[in-house]
Design a protein around this motif. Structure first.
Motif, PDB file in Angstrom:
ATOM      1  N   PHE A   1      47.749 -34.863 -24.002  1.00 58.08           N
ATOM      2  CA  PHE A   1      49.040 -34.936 -23.323  1.00 58.08           C
ATOM      3  C   PHE A   1      49.347 -36.367 -22.918  1.00 58.08           C
ATOM      4  O   PHE A   1      50.454 -36.871 -23.146  1.00 58.08           O
ATOM      5  N   TRP A   2      48.365 -37.026 -22.331  1.00 58.48           N
ATOM      6  CA  TRP A   2      48.613 -38.386 -21.842  1.00 58.48           C
ATOM      7  C   TRP A   2      48.806 -39.366 -22.992  1.00 58.48           C
ATOM      8  O   TRP A   2      49.664 -40.246 -22.946  1.00 58.48           O
TER       9      TRP A   2
ATOM     10  N   THR B   1      50.139 -38.887 -25.751  1.00 56.13           N
ATOM     11  CA  THR B   1      51.448 -38.725 -26.387  1.00 56.13           C
ATOM     12  C   THR B   1      52.612 -38.962 -25.425  1.00 56.13           C
ATOM     13  O   THR B   1      53.765 -38.924 -25.835  1.00 56.13           O
ATOM     14  N   ASN B   2      52.303 -39.201 -24.139  1.00 55.66           N
ATOM     15  CA  ASN B   2      53.377 -39.398 -23.165  1.00 55.66           C
ATOM     16  C   ASN B   2      53.303 -40.729 -22.419  1.00 55.66           C
ATOM     17  O   ASN B   2      54.189 -41.046 -21.632  1.00 55.66           O
ATOM     18  N   SER B   3      52.245 -41.495 -22.645  1.00 49.63           N
ATOM     19  CA  SER B   3      52.046 -42.705 -21.847  1.00 49.63           C
ATOM     20  C   SER B   3      52.946 -43.845 -22.309  1.00 49.63           C
ATOM     21  O   SER B   3      53.381 -43.908 -23.458  1.00 49.63           O
TER      22      SER B   3
ATOM     23  N   ILE C   1      55.325 -39.043 -13.792  1.00 49.00           N
ATOM     24  CA  ILE C   1      54.670 -38.609 -15.033  1.00 49.00           C
ATOM     25  C   ILE C   1      53.254 -38.123 -14.732  1.00 49.00           C
ATOM     26  O   ILE C   1      52.780 -37.126 -15.299  1.00 49.00           O
TER      27      ILE C   1
ATOM     28  N   LYS D   1      53.484 -34.678 -13.486  1.00 44.74           N
ATOM     29  CA  LYS D   1      53.628 -33.722 -14.592  1.00 44.74           C
ATOM     30  C   LYS D   1      52.263 -33.404 -15.208  1.00 44.74           C
ATOM     31  O   LYS D   1      51.964 -32.246 -15.528  1.00 44.74           O
TER      32      LYS D   1
END
Length: 508
Positions: A321-322, A324-326, A338, A341
């Motif tokens: 998750f991290w 792909t979102n960082s 974030i 989340k």
């Protein structure tokens, strides 16, 4: 990888276990110190039997004659100090224990006697089908914490190895043991070290190291034989003794499947099973369930997961998750949102702790921040729902509060505490809230004897009624609070107090 405790000879192992960082592994503020009490007890016990230091009590026999008898720790409740910690921001909880230091030192002394240590080492040399990668490690000079070294071991020996196994296997199954430490049957330690038949034939032999360990564990638990204390490297090691026995018993049952393609990796009570045929997994899981049942343990149906994507399933979902979102371009508020989340999707994850630490490093030297009330509200919500993050989250909260004027500090802390009070079993977070307020409100009261001990040295942490006067005095009078550390510490925890992860590159 570096050394683990199986690489130590007996005197090295004794020295290893008799330090405070191995005595307890859950996070306490730096001013709690246990080295002095462990050292003093170790000097007094030396190589003598613990029973020499039991207290006496009087009893009148059936003939009316008064006799003097010896007490035993198993006669008493609250021998260990129990620390209940909220597990998920709801009603689930985890029990940590500060083992009675006299029992702890005595058990270490017995385990690390040369003959006993060699028996234990020989058992770990036995080869089976299951690959165990969770033997407690020894911190190398380059690493600051053993927790980080253990996490790095997991990353290399479990996650990276699992990814590489995608070349050989099409399916991966994850499962673990329900309440592993709480389920361990203490008699099974003797089974593990001496075989079940020999252990049962010699259950009253006080010289067998398996029986000695069993007796110490019962002494810590008012005579109970179910469960071992959680919260120390020593207990992690004892759990590994039982799980090694389980591995060997399972290996015997799986010999009939050796012509089939599979691989099993165990990290503590977590199993990763790699197969090319799902039917093979069904046979393995049946035998694993039967093996654990013989030891009064069972696998978790809720945490048994199947995947035909070995690579993605090998990586912790919180980390995916991290990754792909960082982004490096977030402002402070967006960065924290974030992370929030992440905390909602993957509660109490190591990635969450890692990113909170990175965030703290980002804001640590800032003298002013915008929307401080908003930031405080966000981090408090993370604290409320993610108990594993208490040290780092409370540190971030302290940084935010330090920017406020004194009057507003009291108001905000009051609001935070009122929210936290809605949770059951919050002694651990109270210990960290006390760390936050200690510099400007020394006598603020929090629940739990450990918190009370900070301001009142007369508070007793462990039951000592079973000990003679000499040992009662040692346990009651040696202060486990370092006043000098309190005097010199900053108003809010600095980076060294809560630093766990040392290199983002190593983790990702």
């Amino acid at each position: 990888m570096g050394k683990n405790i199986l690489d130590l000879w007996n005197e090295e192992a004794k020295k290893f276990f008799l330090t405070e960082e191995r005595y307890f592994t859950f996070d306490l503020p730096n001013y709690f110190t246990f080295n002095e009490i462990l050292e003093e007890i170790s000097k007094k016990l030396d190589n003598r039997k613990l029973s020499e230091f039991y207290s006496d009590y009087k009893i009148t026999n059936h003939e009316g004659i008064e006799e003097t008898k010896k007490n035993n720790p198993s006669f008493f409740e609250n021998v260990n100090y129990k620390l209940f910690n909220n597990k998920n921001g709801e009603y689930s909880w985890r029990l940590f224990q500060l083992i009675h230091p006299v029992l702890y030192v005595s058990l270490v002394n017995e385990i690390t006697k040369e003959e006993n240590w060699n028996i234990i080492l020989e058992k770990f040399k036995e080869k089976g089908i299951i690959e165990c990668v969770s033997i407690p490690v020894i911190k190398s000079e380059k690493k600051k914490t053993e927790k980080w070294e253990q996490i790095l071991t997991w990353w290399e020996d479990v996650e990276q190895k699992s990814i590489s196994l995608a070349l050989e296997y099409s399916y991966i199954f994850h499962t673990d043991i329900v309440d592993c430490y709480g389920s361990i049957y203490t008699h099974s330690i003797s089974w593990a070290l001496h075989t079940k038949d020999i252990a049962k034939q010699n259950r009253n032999d006080k010289k067998l190291i398996g029986n000695i360990i069993d007796k110490h564990l019962q002494d810590m638990a008012n005579g109970q034989t179910n469960g071992i204390p959680q919260g120390s490297i020593l207990m992690d090691f004892i759990a590994e003794i039982v799980l090694k026995y389980s591995d060997m018993e399972l290996s015997k049952k799986l010999e009939v499947l050796l012509d089939k393609d599979f691989k099993i990796i165990r990290y503590r009570d977590d199993y990763r099973i790699f197969v090319n045929n799902p039917e093979t997994w069904k046979e393995i899981i049946k035998e694993l369930s039967n093996t654990l049942a013989d030891l009064w343990m069972k696998i978790s149906s809720e945490k048994t997961i199947f995947s035909d994507d070995v690579i993605d399933s090998s990586i912790k979902p919180d980390k995916l998750f991290w990754l792909t979102n960082s982004s490096k371009n977030w402002n402070v508020e967006k960065h924290l949102l974030i992370i929030k989340k992440l905390s909602e999707k993957y509660k109490n994850s190591w990635t969450l702790n890692k990113e909170l630490q990175n965030f703290y490093q980002k804001i640590y030297k800032k003298q002013s921040l915008k929307n401080t009330d908003v930031l405080i509200s966000i981090i408090t919500d993370i604290v409320f729902k993610n108990p594993r993050t208490y040290p780092i989250s409370i540190s971030i909260l302290g940084k935010f509060i330090s920017i406020l004027d004194d009057e507003k500090k009291e108001i905000i802390i009051g609001k935070v505490e009122n929210k936290i009070k809605k949770l059951p079993n919050t002694e651990v977070v109270d210990l960290w809230l006390q760390r936050l307020t200690l510099k400007f409100n020394t006598h603020k009261e929090y629940q739990g004897d450990l918190s009370k001990k900070v301001n009142d040295i007369s508070i007793k942490i462990w039951n000592v009624e079973w000990l003679n006067d000499e040992f009662q005095k040692i346990v009651n009078e040696i202060n486990i609070i370092n006043r000098e550390e309190i005097e010199k510490m900053d108003n809010y925890p600095n980076l060294d107090e809560i630093l766990l992860f040392e290199s983002k590159a190593n983790y990702y």
